[in-house]
Design an enzyme around this catalytic site. Sequence first.
Site, short mmCIF file in Angstrom:
data_model
loop_
_atom_site.label_atom_id
_atom_site.label_comp_id
_atom_site.label_asym_id
_atom_site.label_seq_id
_atom_site.Cartn_x
_atom_site.Cartn_y
_atom_site.Cartn_z
N SER A 77 37.01 46.06 -17.19
CA SER A 77 37.94 44.94 -17.33
C SER A 77 37.25 43.60 -17.59
CB SER A 77 38.82 44.83 -16.08
OG SER A 77 39.68 45.93 -15.97
N HIS A 152 39.09 38.90 -8.82
CA HIS A 152 38.86 40.16 -9.53
C HIS A 152 38.57 39.89 -11.00
CE1 HIS A 152 39.79 44.64 -9.86
NE2 HIS A 152 39.04 44.54 -8.78
N THR A 154 39.77 40.43 -14.09
CA THR A 154 40.67 39.85 -15.09
C THR A 154 40.95 38.38 -14.86
OG1 THR A 154 41.67 41.98 -15.63
CG2 THR A 154 42.96 40.02 -16.12
N GLU A 302 48.64 38.65 -14.78
CA GLU A 302 48.10 40.01 -14.77
C GLU A 302 48.88 40.93 -13.84
OE1 GLU A 302 44.11 42.68 -13.89
OE2 GLU A 302 44.49 40.89 -12.69
N ASP A 307 46.20 49.48 -13.06
CA ASP A 307 44.87 50.06 -13.23
C ASP A 307 44.44 50.82 -11.98
OD1 ASP A 307 42.09 50.01 -14.62
OD2 ASP A 307 41.68 49.09 -12.67
N ASP A 353 43.94 45.42 -21.31
CA ASP A 353 42.51 45.25 -21.52
C ASP A 353 41.81 46.54 -21.92
OD1 ASP A 353 43.12 46.21 -19.01
OD2 ASP A 353 41.64 45.01 -17.95
N HIS A 354 42.42 47.68 -21.56
CA HIS A 354 41.82 48.97 -21.90
C HIS A 354 42.84 50.07 -21.61
CE1 HIS A 354 41.42 49.65 -17.59
NE2 HIS A 354 40.85 48.46 -17.50
N HIS A 432 38.36 54.65 -17.10
CA HIS A 432 39.08 54.04 -18.22
C HIS A 432 38.99 54.97 -19.43
CE1 HIS A 432 38.25 49.74 -16.51
NE2 HIS A 432 39.04 50.46 -15.75
#
Length: 468
Positions: A77, A152, A154, A302, A307, A353-354, A432
């Site tokens: 991330s 964190h 992000t 966010e 996640d 983001d992924h 991920h």
Amino acid sequence: MKQTFLAAALALSFANSAYAAGEAKNIIFFLGDGMGPSTVTASRIFKYGEDGSLNMDKLERTARIKTYSNDAQTTDSAPSMAAYMTGVKMNNEVISMSPETVATPPGKDANGNLGINNCAATGNGASVATILELAKAKGKAIGSITTTELTHATPAATFSHICNRNAQYAIAAQLVPGGAGYNSALLDGVDVLMGGGRNHFLPYDASSSTGKLGRADGRNLLTELGAKGYTVSANKADMIAAPTNKKFIGLYSSKSHLEYELDRTATPPVGEGATQPSLAEMTTKAMDILSQNANGYFLMVEGGRIDHALHGTNAKRALIDTIAFDDAIKAALDKAKLTDPTLANTLIVVTADHDHTLAFNGYGKRGNPILDINRDYKTGQATKDADGNTYTTLVFGNGPNRPDLRTNLDSATVLADNYLQETGVRLASETHGGGDVKLFATGAGAKSFKGTLDNTKVFGLLKSAFGF
């Protein structure tokens, strides 16, 4: 006649250029952490059915985003969010630094906690400007809110520069105007901050329930922020009561992330969930505060716990957190349209983001609950693997829950809150995925978001929308 036609064409070209650049007064950037295409689809079916639509689905502009980092096919991330915020590819674990920056291990403080500054080494990269810093320099208000710890990866990518995402105590120090370690590019500070992880802002207290968690340097960053004019909030009631004409920081968890939406809304709520606001409530409060700035604002929102549930192979919590994230998008759209009905001055972008390794199994019957065992679209009967055992529609490519020998699964088991989907490869934690993710956009400048884009290109489109 030719000159007239040419003049008209040039005028139209100029008008289109003006429309594409510098038209957004406000930008709200929504980031669903780990919200890959399969998670979006499964969440849509879970809440609205196959023919329904999430709120994000209704945004008229779409694109697909490449997410690889500077050193990895599959990003974490930190560099993926930083790519959106800075336009620069960087290495995994690095936050808003130049491409050559090495993710050196973060140091440990006197209590053995990770998180002291690991970027002091001469020559280990340089800071690269974030869109929040650029917006602040232009006189706009800025905000960063999340359901994870505020420090964190992000949210940190929006306001900090660090060689390793795990240096969370150093990341927190970058938020205090005038304090040691402050990120001076933020000028007088980020105007709105919300999330969890209060321990990164408070001094270590051996008698507290946080144990060794806390700042070894003895600083109380919340007291320091209060002295700089911030309203400091610890719960939903404080947030609601907070004035809109002051900077604001709300940290709604003492030592971790906010609760999963499933647990926050349970009866009774789990942990600190009873006192925590929803992401939608956080979003509209942030907009109330930021909109006091006549020059406009940039807000990052966010949905971070999507996640975490995916890493744990708990699809149910992942889907419910995705719905909560989607509800926050609707809340922002509704609020923005009260004063900007056509979104002529507001750009809203939604992306991830992924990806993750969540996948759809089999040929499930339309209308079959997405978290249930798979049922055949022709017969409606439970489908079975080659050994005669039932299986779920949703599975993961890897993770901890791979049985040595598969057995029959039943609906009561797989629909339970704590059920963990089966995985193909056994790993301690699901990873991920490296696939492209979706992007949705609406409002001022949204038409520029189209095609297949590298994540770094989104930064340029955000700048262009602001006219920077």
